[in-house]
Design an enzyme around this catalytic site. Structure first.
Site, PDB file in Angstrom:
ATOM      1  N   CYS A 474       7.295   6.194  -1.436  1.00 58.36           N
ATOM      2  CA  CYS A 474       7.994   6.316  -2.711  1.00 58.36           C
ATOM      3  C   CYS A 474       9.032   7.449  -2.636  1.00 58.36           C
ATOM      4  O   CYS A 474      10.085   7.281  -2.044  1.00 58.36           O
ATOM      5  CB  CYS A 474       6.995   6.514  -3.843  1.00 58.36           C
ATOM      6  SG  CYS A 474       7.699   6.243  -5.488  1.00 58.36           S
ATOM      7  N   HIS A 603       3.474   1.866  -2.950  1.00 56.54           N
ATOM      8  CA  HIS A 603       2.343   2.759  -2.633  1.00 56.54           C
ATOM      9  C   HIS A 603       1.246   1.961  -1.917  1.00 56.54           C
ATOM     10  O   HIS A 603       0.334   1.424  -2.560  1.00 56.54           O
ATOM     11  CB  HIS A 603       1.777   3.383  -3.908  1.00 56.54           C
ATOM     12  CG  HIS A 603       2.663   4.394  -4.553  1.00 56.54           C
ATOM     13  ND1 HIS A 603       2.525   5.751  -4.365  1.00 56.54           N
ATOM     14  CD2 HIS A 603       3.722   4.242  -5.382  1.00 56.54           C
ATOM     15  CE1 HIS A 603       3.447   6.391  -5.055  1.00 56.54           C
ATOM     16  NE2 HIS A 603       4.189   5.499  -5.680  1.00 56.54           N
ATOM     17  N   GLU A 605      -1.228   2.932  -0.320  1.00 52.78           N
ATOM     18  CA  GLU A 605      -2.550   3.558  -0.361  1.00 52.78           C
ATOM     19  C   GLU A 605      -3.462   2.960  -1.408  1.00 52.78           C
ATOM     20  O   GLU A 605      -4.698   3.015  -1.288  1.00 52.78           O
ATOM     21  CB  GLU A 605      -2.425   5.070  -0.590  1.00 52.78           C
ATOM     22  CG  GLU A 605      -1.914   5.476  -1.969  1.00 52.78           C
ATOM     23  CD  GLU A 605      -0.413   5.616  -2.045  1.00 52.78           C
ATOM     24  OE1 GLU A 605       0.083   6.313  -2.954  1.00 52.78           O
ATOM     25  OE2 GLU A 605       0.281   5.018  -1.193  1.00 52.78           O
TER      26      GLU A 605
END
Length: 638
Positions: A474, A603, A605
């Protein structure tokens, strides 16, 4: 006279207090629920059918709290496991609730989860990471509490924004109904209107399937945030008390997480804080069926006896969640203490298989046996609180274990890398650069605001020029674009419009569908599709040569499309875009120029799971340890 089979005493000489006591004895509910002349209302919202109201499809917040038509009753009755906390906050209720879900799922049950946050914010989107930890983003764009990330990782489910209930959501929905006149002129009160809204929300959300299968789950694990006794959680406590009464004892199990401290001077395990916490809970109408006691060392026999005697909980229902090397041991702790037996017995679920936790056991033991580690430089803004980057840390953990390594995260405050820091805090500046140079790879995670941006740019430049594997997420991707524009294109004043609105070279701009005046839920949020422009790029290969990938987003600014041509001519490749081709999602440096230099606008994750690490995090660790080429060749041949 008699109404509804109950004898009501209407003798004019009887005092209101006596009449209340008579009603209390008739209804067998706590006295503070009963007011003169309101017995009918109490009978309505104590109905045992309240828990059955459930939607047949996903609904918005307003639909959820108004869904009370008998035609929408669920076919099977939901079982609820409530997890509360006492004594102090931060005991790990989220991990405990997740672990309970893991054990029940291992018994063959379908499990869903709800997190209740008593704060007035509508969601976690506008809260500081320093104060509340990371903001976890769901597929539907919901910005929620980080505990929902624990639920998704532990249970391998996909939750919705409605699985996170806040005081703000509840009050907003009730006030909206009142403004529309839905209460027909009645005085809107906490009881019954707020409590009814909470109960209906829980009943409806718990029936939404989150595991990819049809129909509602078997068990809903509810975590009540905060600590018992907090004034802001009182409406939820009352609503949950009513819920336990309406669904019946066979459908409700309460697990209270508490602390058993040891005073340094005395060295004795103290039960008094837990006794007071349970007493407070019982005074509010809820009695725990199990205690989950947090302690540094195993509970002694006499400690359990005291807890059982003074908290009215059987000794076999007192669980000890002591400090463990990693949180994957917590489900095993619960299993070894037969927590599932006590919970299933309370919920009247008898013909259930023993929990199969072989995979969890292997995972926990594998982590404990690892000896080699990989140094990862984490260059960010919120390094003072690890929960600010919780999902990033979990993704690094998943990827490292897949490479038979332990992650050694080296925290670097981005501002310490800046030239100004060399003058103001020379020691911190020297340590930061020494840490960066000793790391095997560099990761710049997401964030907002201009603090530390120059330090992140320096970290990205160091990684690019020294062939150190780099992953920018990001903001980290935007940082790499700014650095490349300045260093390679010669645009010395290149910047993001977020940091410098007057920059002559805005290489990162404000996205058109966002809002500059409102902060909550105005970003590009949730799961969006990214198309790979080049099937031979590293990212496409790491994603198993897929033509696209769906990942979760949370940002307002993105790479300026007008600068893409110049950047690509200079060697920076944009290998992934959105479906319009105008939004840049993934950038890379060619493999002949750099071993691993990747930036992503999304993102990754948030979708990493134990045993299924995020592809890009796995690529970072493989590149840091010199295993990436062999791994990509193996993928190509398989």
């Amino acid at each position: 006279m008699k109404r509804g089979g109950l004898k009501l005493y209407s003798d004019p000489t009887t005092t209101p207090t006596i009449r209340c006591l008579m009603l209390y004895a008739s209804f067998s509910v706590p006295l503070f629920d009963i007011k003169p002349n309101t017995w009918r209302a109490n009978r309505i919202y104590h109905s045992r059918n309240l828990h059955r109201f459930a939607p047949s499809r996903h609904q918005n917040s307003q639909d959820i709290i108004t869904n009370t038509s008998p035609a929408r009753l669920a076919r099977k009755e939901m079982k609820y496991v409530l997890v509360t906390g006492g004594v102090v906050s931060g005991l790990g209720k989220g991990v405990t609730a997740s672990s309970i879900g893991v054990v029940l799922k291992a018994c063959g049950l379908r499990v869903t989860s709800i997190k209740i946050d008593p704060y007035l914010n509508t969601d976690a989107g506008t809260m500081s990471p320093f104060e509340h930890g990371e903001v976890f983003v769901l597929d539907d764009g919901g910005e929620v509490d980080l505990d929902l990330g624990n639920y998704e990782r532990f249970l391998d489910v996909t939750l919705t924004r409605e699985n996170n209930i806040t005081t703000g959501k509840i009050y907003q929905s009730v006030i909206d109904k009142e403004r529309k006149g839905d209460y027909l002129g009645k005085t809107v009160q906490v009881v019954p209107h707020i409590t009814d809204a909470i109960k209906n929300w829980i009943a409806s959300v718990s029936s939404i399937p989150v595991d990819g299968k049809d129909g509602p789950a078997d068990v809903c694990v509810i975590e009540l945030g905060g600590t018992v006794g907090d004034i802001e959680s009182m409406p939820f406590i009352e609503a949950l008390r009513q819920l336990s009464f309406s669904v019946g004892q066979d459908h409700f199990c309460l697990i209270h997480v508490s602390l058993i401290p040891v005073l340094g001077v005395v060295g004795e395990q103290k039960t008094k804080p837990t006794q007071h916490s349970v007493r407070e809970l019982r005074a509010l109408g809820l009695t725990p069926h199990l205690l989950a006691c947090r302690s540094a060392q195993p509970l002694l026999g006499n400690t359990k006896e005291k807890l059982s005697q003074f908290c009215h909980v059987p000794a076999e229902n007192i669980l000890n969640i002591l400090d463990v090397p990693n949180i994957w041991h917590v489900p095993l702790l619960l299993r070894n203490q037969n927590a599932h037996v006590a919970i299933l017995k309370q919920l009247n679920l008898k013909s259930i298989a023993q929990p199969d936790l072989q995979e969890w056991t292997k995972r926990a033991e594998t982590f404990d046996s690892l000896t080699n580690s990989v140094k990862i430089a984490m260059v960010g803004k919120y390094v003072g609180l690890s929960d600010s980057y919780l999902s990033v840390l979990k993704a690094l953990l998943h990827a490292s274990i897949a490479c038979s390594l332990k992650p050694s995260v080296q925290w670097i405050a981005a501002s310490d890398l800046e030239d100004e820091s060399a003058k103001a805090t020379p020691k911190a500046h020297a340590v930061a650069w020494e840490t960066l140079r000793s790391a095997a790879c560099v990761l710049v995670p997401g964030g907002f605001g201009d603090r530390g941006v120059q330090g992140m740019i320096l970290a990205a430049k160091y990684a690019r020029e020294n062939n150190v594997p780099y992953l920018g997420i990001c903001l980290g991707m935007q940082i790499s674009v700014i650095e490349f524009s300045r260093s390679v294109l010669g645009l010395e004043k290149a910047n993001s419009a977020e940091f410098d609105p007057d920059t002559p070279d805005p290489v990162v701009i404000f996205m058109p569908e966002g809002s500059k005046t409102h902060m909550g839920s105005t970003m590009r949020l949730g799961s969006r599709r990214t198309l790979f422009e080049n099937p031979r790029c590293i990212a496409s290969k790491l994603y198993q040569n897929s033509s696209y990938v769906d990942e979760r987003h949370r940002h307002r600014y993105e790479v300026n499309p007008d600068i893409i041509g110049k950047l690509e001519e200079a060697g920076l490749q944009f290998v992934g875009t959105d479906e319009t081709g105008k939004r840049m999602e993934i950038l890379e440096l060619p493999t002949h120029q750099h071993p691993y230099y990747v930036g992503v606008q999304f993102h990754p994750e948030f979708k990493s799971r134990p045993g299924r690490p995020s592809a890009l995090f796995l690529g970072l660790i493989l590149a840091a340890t010199g295993q990436l080429d062999a791994y990509l060749k193996q993928l190509a041949s398989s």
